[in-house]
Scaffold this active site. Structure first.
Site, PDB file in Angstrom:
ATOM      1  N   SER A 142      11.372  -3.631  12.045  1.00  0.00           N
ATOM      2  CA  SER A 142      10.657  -4.959  11.960  1.00  0.00           C
ATOM      3  C   SER A 142      11.064  -6.016  12.590  1.00  0.00           C
ATOM      4  CB  SER A 142       9.834  -5.069  10.555  1.00  0.00           C
ATOM      5  OG  SER A 142       9.195  -6.121  10.397  1.00  0.00           O
ATOM      6  N   TYR A 155      11.248  -6.555   1.246  1.00  0.00           N
ATOM      7  CA  TYR A 155      11.151  -6.032   2.743  1.00  0.00           C
ATOM      8  C   TYR A 155      12.363  -6.234   3.681  1.00  0.00           C
ATOM      9  CZ  TYR A 155       8.047  -4.616   6.512  1.00  0.00           C
ATOM     10  OH  TYR A 155       7.595  -3.920   7.667  1.00  0.00           O
TER      11      TYR A 155
HETATM   12  N1  LIG Z   1       1.882  -3.424  10.506  1.00  0.00           N
HETATM   13  C1  LIG Z   1       2.848  -4.250  10.815  1.00  0.00           C
HETATM   14  O1  LIG Z   1       2.619  -5.498  11.183  1.00  0.00           O
HETATM   15  C2  LIG Z   1       4.386  -3.765  10.812  1.00  0.00           C
HETATM   16  C3  LIG Z   1       5.113  -4.697  11.833  1.00  0.00           C
HETATM   17  C4  LIG Z   1       6.579  -4.248  11.862  1.00  0.00           C
HETATM   18  C5  LIG Z   1       6.908  -3.024  11.211  1.00  0.00           C
HETATM   19  N2  LIG Z   1       6.048  -2.229  10.332  1.00  0.00           N
HETATM   20  C6  LIG Z   1       6.439  -1.019   9.955  1.00  0.00           C
HETATM   21  O2  LIG Z   1       5.704   0.201  10.704  1.00  0.00           O
HETATM   22  C7  LIG Z   1       5.650   1.307   9.636  1.00  0.00           C
HETATM   23  C8  LIG Z   1       4.403   1.505   9.498  1.00  0.00           C
HETATM   24  O3  LIG Z   1       3.631   0.576   9.039  1.00  0.00           O
HETATM   25  P1  LIG Z   1       2.086   0.637   9.298  1.00  0.00           P
HETATM   26  O4  LIG Z   1       1.991  -0.854   9.522  1.00  0.00           O
HETATM   27  O5  LIG Z   1       1.503   1.321  10.131  1.00  0.00           O
HETATM   28  O6  LIG Z   1       1.400   0.981   7.778  1.00  0.00           O
HETATM   29  P2  LIG Z   1       0.172   1.809   7.279  1.00  0.00           P
HETATM   30  O7  LIG Z   1      -1.052   1.712   8.391  1.00  0.00           O
HETATM   31  O8  LIG Z   1      -0.229   1.491   5.919  1.00  0.00           O
HETATM   32  O9  LIG Z   1       0.880   3.273   7.378  1.00  0.00           O
HETATM   33  C9  LIG Z   1       1.779   3.625   6.687  1.00  0.00           C
HETATM   34  C10 LIG Z   1       2.092   5.307   6.816  1.00  0.00           C
HETATM   35  O10 LIG Z   1       3.272   5.797   5.912  1.00  0.00           O
HETATM   36  C11 LIG Z   1       2.827   6.621   5.149  1.00  0.00           C
HETATM   37  N3  LIG Z   1       3.596   6.464   3.989  1.00  0.00           N
HETATM   38  C12 LIG Z   1       3.860   5.488   3.072  1.00  0.00           C
HETATM   39  N4  LIG Z   1       4.806   5.687   1.996  1.00  0.00           N
HETATM   40  C13 LIG Z   1       5.299   7.027   2.450  1.00  0.00           C
HETATM   41  C14 LIG Z   1       6.205   7.961   1.837  1.00  0.00           C
HETATM   42  N5  LIG Z   1       7.017   7.711   0.870  1.00  0.00           N
HETATM   43  N6  LIG Z   1       6.311   9.342   2.418  1.00  0.00           N
HETATM   44  C15 LIG Z   1       5.616   9.742   3.500  1.00  0.00           C
HETATM   45  N7  LIG Z   1       4.769   8.706   4.284  1.00  0.00           N
HETATM   46  C16 LIG Z   1       4.474   7.587   3.566  1.00  0.00           C
HETATM   47  C17 LIG Z   1       1.389   6.360   4.827  1.00  0.00           C
HETATM   48  O11 LIG Z   1       0.524   7.391   4.356  1.00  0.00           O
HETATM   49  P3  LIG Z   1       0.402   7.913   2.668  1.00  0.00           P
HETATM   50  O12 LIG Z   1       0.123   6.454   2.110  1.00  0.00           O
HETATM   51  O13 LIG Z   1      -0.915   8.770   2.752  1.00  0.00           O
HETATM   52  O14 LIG Z   1       1.615   8.562   2.220  1.00  0.00           O
HETATM   53  C18 LIG Z   1       0.755   5.898   5.989  1.00  0.00           C
HETATM   54  O15 LIG Z   1       0.598   7.174   6.978  1.00  0.00           O
HETATM   55  C19 LIG Z   1       6.395   0.879   8.408  1.00  0.00           C
HETATM   56  O16 LIG Z   1       7.851   1.131   8.500  1.00  0.00           O
HETATM   57  C20 LIG Z   1       6.276  -0.731   8.487  1.00  0.00           C
HETATM   58  O17 LIG Z   1       7.125  -1.169   7.701  1.00  0.00           O
HETATM   59  C21 LIG Z   1       4.907  -2.642  10.309  1.00  0.00           C
END
Ligand SMILES: NC(=O)c1ccc[n+]([C@@H]2O[C@H](COP(=O)([O-])OP(=O)(O)OC[C@H]3O[C@@H](n4cnc5c(N)ncnc54)[C@H](OP(=O)(O)O)[C@@H]3O)[C@@H](O)[C@H]2O)c1
Length: 239
Positions: A142, A155
């Site tokens: 991130s 975070y």
């Molecule tokens: N959205 C942003 O602005 C942003 C920016 C920079 C980086 N990121 C990073 O991108 C990545 C994905 O996030 P996202 O934004 O796509 O969030 P999201 O829409 O909440 O999706 C998160 C995914 O991770 C899964 N997950 C969470 N905990 C888990 C665990 N312990 N084991 C297996 N799966 C798990 C969730 O499924 P379940 O809940 O069903 O397990 C879901 O499929 C993260 O690492 C986040 O830090 C996001």
């Protein structure tokens, strides 16, 4: 990896958000994908949707990145089904935000266990297979892995950790022709931190943009390795 057809990928946290977008982009190019979630029904539902709109089969698996045996078992199932592993996307992550006084030890632990230890487990479990194919690993860090902010201690710690971990792993693994890239997004329209994506997120990076980035990187000449990529919305709202 010029021809992606029939390659095999494993994406942690692919039931929604960035993982879903990456799995969809890969399937559209003919890559067979295993996606995980802590909830089997959600992983399978997402897999069915992506398969219906894609070119290659996607399967949904229940696995928790915080549990090494669970990761090994899910990756093992993908290799058993398709015989190889070419791409790992260590994506699953959570966010807990608040000052040191507000943040609970449980929130700290969940953030570090999922976002940092989970990435280590995902690489550890997949490297034996990726060594055979000369594969590609992506970790999703991130901009919070290089810029710190108030309320971001857990975070920031997890994502600074992922950035450092991935760069060191890249130096280890390129000796086996395994490429390793960490992608560091700014705001992406996802369900992160209980957000519901809406029209108001149109300014943000969309999940298909990260999918396109992963496909482009996979197609890059084997001799070139962009090891760390920051990607941000072109035009964020004025503060
Ligand atoms: N959205 C942003 O602005 C942003 C920016 C920079 C980086 N990121 C990073 O991108 C990545 C994905 O996030 P996202 O934004 O796509 O969030 P999201 O829409 O909440 O999706 C998160 C995914 O991770 C899964 N997950 C969470 N905990 C888990 C665990 N312990 N084991 C297996 N799966 C798990 C969730 O499924 P379940 O809940 O069903 O397990 C879901 O499929 C993260 O690492 C986040 O830090 C996001």
């Amino acid at each position: 990896m010029n021809d992606l057809n029939n390659k095999v990928a494993f994406v942690t946290g692919g039931s929604k958000g960035i993982g879903y977008g990456v799995a969809a982009a890969l399937s559209a190019k003919g890559v067979r994908v295993g996606i995980t979630s802590r909830h089997l029904d959600e992983a399978e539902k997402a897999a069915r949707e992506i398969t219906a709109n894609g070119k290659a089969e996607v399967i949904g698996l229940e696995a928790d990145v915080r549990d090494f045996d669970s990761q090994k078992s899910a990756i093992g199932k993908v290799v058993e089904k398709w015989g190889q592993l070419d791409v790992l996307v260590a994506n699953a992550g959570v966010g807990h935000f608040g000052s040191i006084e507000e943040l609970t030890p449980e929130q700290w632990q969940q953030t570090i266990d999922t976002n940092l230890t989970g990435v280590f487990y995902s690489l550890k479990a997949s490297v034996p297979y990726l060594k055979k194919t000369g594969g590609y690993i992506f970790t999703i860090s991130s901009l919070a892995g290089t810029n710190f902010f108030a309320g971001g201690s857990a975070y920031n710690a997890s994502k600074f950790g992922v950035t450092g971990f991935t760069q060191a792993a890249m130096l280890d693994l390129r000796n086996y022709d395994i490429k390793v890239t960490t992608i560091m997004p700014g705001s992406v329209a996802t369900h992160f931190n209980d957000h519901t994506p809406s029209d108001e997120d149109a300014w943000k990076i969309q999940i298909e943009d990260i999918g396109e980035l992963v496909v482009d990187l996979l197609k890059m000449n084997q001799r070139a390795l962009p090891s760390k990529i920051e990607i941000r919305p072109t035009k964020p709202p004025q503060k």
